[in-house]
Scaffold this motif. Structure first.
Motif, PDB file in Angstrom:
ATOM      1  N   SER A  27      15.741  69.436-113.093  1.00 15.68           N
ATOM      2  CA  SER A  27      16.183  68.570-112.010  1.00 15.68           C
ATOM      3  C   SER A  27      17.535  67.948-112.299  1.00 15.68           C
ATOM      4  O   SER A  27      17.815  67.527-113.421  1.00 15.68           O
ATOM      5  CB  SER A  27      15.160  67.453-111.795  1.00 15.68           C
ATOM      6  OG  SER A  27      15.650  66.518-110.863  1.00 15.68           O
ATOM      7  N   ILE A  29      18.619  65.332-110.631  1.00 11.45           N
ATOM      8  CA  ILE A  29      18.596  63.941-110.191  1.00 11.45           C
ATOM      9  C   ILE A  29      18.952  62.988-111.322  1.00 11.45           C
ATOM     10  O   ILE A  29      19.578  61.964-111.107  1.00 11.45           O
ATOM     11  CB  ILE A  29      17.201  63.614-109.610  1.00 11.45           C
ATOM     12  CG1 ILE A  29      16.975  64.407-108.325  1.00 11.45           C
ATOM     13  CG2 ILE A  29      17.075  62.126-109.334  1.00 11.45           C
ATOM     14  CD1 ILE A  29      15.599  64.236-107.734  1.00 11.45           C
ATOM     15  N   SER A  30      18.571  63.362-112.534  1.00  9.85           N
ATOM     16  CA  SER A  30      18.788  62.473-113.674  1.00  9.85           C
ATOM     17  C   SER A  30      20.206  62.530-114.229  1.00  9.85           C
ATOM     18  O   SER A  30      20.557  61.740-115.109  1.00  9.85           O
ATOM     19  CB  SER A  30      17.799  62.813-114.790  1.00  9.85           C
ATOM     20  OG  SER A  30      18.033  64.122-115.274  1.00  9.85           O
ATOM     21  N   ASN A  32      24.116  61.905-114.522  1.00 10.73           N
ATOM     22  CA  ASN A  32      25.035  60.869-114.071  1.00 10.73           C
ATOM     23  C   ASN A  32      26.136  61.430-113.195  1.00 10.73           C
ATOM     24  O   ASN A  32      26.558  60.801-112.235  1.00 10.73           O
ATOM     25  CB  ASN A  32      25.670  60.172-115.283  1.00 10.73           C
ATOM     26  CG  ASN A  32      24.647  59.574-116.204  1.00 10.73           C
ATOM     27  OD1 ASN A  32      23.626  59.068-115.756  1.00 10.73           O
ATOM     28  ND2 ASN A  32      24.906  59.650-117.493  1.00 10.73           N
ATOM     29  N   SER A  53      25.989  60.794-109.189  1.00 10.98           N
ATOM     30  CA  SER A  53      24.568  60.828-108.821  1.00 10.98           C
ATOM     31  C   SER A  53      24.351  60.226-107.444  1.00 10.98           C
ATOM     32  O   SER A  53      23.407  60.588-106.743  1.00 10.98           O
ATOM     33  CB  SER A  53      23.745  60.078-109.868  1.00 10.98           C
ATOM     34  OG  SER A  53      24.206  58.743-109.986  1.00 10.98           O
ATOM     35  N   ASN A  73      19.451  68.778-104.378  1.00  6.26           N
ATOM     36  CA  ASN A  73      18.568  68.369-105.468  1.00  6.26           C
ATOM     37  C   ASN A  73      17.323  69.249-105.546  1.00  6.26           C
ATOM     38  O   ASN A  73      16.838  69.564-106.638  1.00  6.26           O
ATOM     39  CB  ASN A  73      18.172  66.911-105.296  1.00  6.26           C
ATOM     40  CG  ASN A  73      19.327  65.960-105.496  1.00  6.26           C
ATOM     41  OD1 ASN A  73      20.330  66.302-106.140  1.00  6.26           O
ATOM     42  ND2 ASN A  73      19.227  64.777-104.930  1.00  6.26           N
ATOM     43  N   LYS A  76      18.168  72.237-107.335  1.00  4.70           N
ATOM     44  CA  LYS A  76      18.772  71.958-108.641  1.00  4.70           C
ATOM     45  C   LYS A  76      20.139  72.617-108.755  1.00  4.70           C
ATOM     46  O   LYS A  76      20.499  73.159-109.812  1.00  4.70           O
ATOM     47  CB  LYS A  76      17.836  72.415-109.768  1.00  4.70           C
ATOM     48  CG  LYS A  76      16.476  71.747-109.763  1.00  4.70           C
ATOM     49  CD  LYS A  76      15.592  72.241-110.884  1.00  4.70           C
ATOM     50  CE  LYS A  76      15.141  73.655-110.668  1.00  4.70           C
ATOM     51  NZ  LYS A  76      14.191  74.106-111.718  1.00  4.70           N
ATOM     52  N   ARG A  99      24.584  63.757-118.812  1.00  9.62           N
ATOM     53  CA  ARG A  99      23.394  62.928-118.781  1.00  9.62           C
ATOM     54  C   ARG A  99      23.280  62.197-120.106  1.00  9.62           C
ATOM     55  O   ARG A  99      23.340  62.827-121.153  1.00  9.62           O
ATOM     56  CB  ARG A  99      22.143  63.780-118.537  1.00  9.62           C
ATOM     57  CG  ARG A  99      20.872  62.964-118.381  1.00  9.62           C
ATOM     58  CD  ARG A  99      19.706  63.855-118.014  1.00  9.62           C
ATOM     59  NE  ARG A  99      19.369  64.795-119.067  1.00  9.62           N
ATOM     60  CZ  ARG A  99      18.483  65.790-118.935  1.00  9.62           C
ATOM     61  NH1 ARG A  99      17.864  65.948-117.777  1.00  9.62           N
ATOM     62  NH2 ARG A  99      18.228  66.595-119.949  1.00  9.62           N
ATOM     63  N   TYR A 100      23.170  60.899-120.022  1.00  7.36           N
ATOM     64  CA  TYR A 100      23.024  60.051-121.207  1.00  7.36           C
ATOM     65  C   TYR A 100      24.138  60.320-122.221  1.00  7.36           C
ATOM     66  O   TYR A 100      23.900  60.347-123.430  1.00  7.36           O
ATOM     67  CB  TYR A 100      21.658  60.283-121.857  1.00  7.36           C
ATOM     68  CG  TYR A 100      20.500  60.155-120.904  1.00  7.36           C
ATOM     69  CD1 TYR A 100      20.436  59.121-119.970  1.00  7.36           C
ATOM     70  CD2 TYR A 100      19.469  61.090-120.914  1.00  7.36           C
ATOM     71  CE1 TYR A 100      19.370  59.023-119.083  1.00  7.36           C
ATOM     72  CE2 TYR A 100      18.401  60.997-120.027  1.00  7.36           C
ATOM     73  CZ  TYR A 100      18.362  59.968-119.117  1.00  7.36           C
ATOM     74  OH  TYR A 100      17.319  59.871-118.241  1.00  7.36           O
TER      75      TYR A 100
END
Length: 115
Positions: A27, A29-30, A32, A53, A73, A76, A99-100
């Motif tokens: 996914s 969605i997570s 950034n 996002s 989304n 994906k 991401r992160y």
């Protein structure tokens, strides 16, 4: 490990269009931010366009009004619609998702704009 796979590149005449896709293995969605970079022969990789996002987009001046980012989304996938292509758009296009604080990259898809 997140995998990104770009597709949609190819040979197109000046003035033509292509739609690039970047499919993620999980996914989106997570994430950034998601972006497209490109690297032309003999040049450094450059940021072309990005989407947050929240759906906000930004483009390098050279592609504003010609390239459009979108995301699905459910699939994906992030897309980049490229219109009015010019020879100087010729490059390998890479998808990048963050991401992160970690960047994930695809292997790229070649776009060649030539008559």
């Amino acid at each position: 490990q997140v995998r990104l796979v770009e597709s949609g590149g190819g040979l197109v005449q000046p003035g033509g269009s292509l739609r690039l896709s970047c499919a993620a293995s999980e996914s989106i969605i997570s994430f950034n931010a998601m972006a497209w970079y490109r690297q032309a022969p003999g040049k450094e990789r450059e940021l072309v366009a990005g989407i947050s996002s929240g759906g906000s987009t930004g483009y390098v001046d050279s592609v504003k009004g010609r390239f459009t980012l979108s995301r699905d989304n459910a699939k994906k996938t992030v897309y980049m619609q490229m219109n009015s292509l010019k020879p100087e758009d010729t490059a390998v296009y890479y998808c990048c998702m963050n991401r992160y604080g970690i960047d994930y990259w695809g292997k790229g898809t070649l776009v060649t704009v030539s008559s």
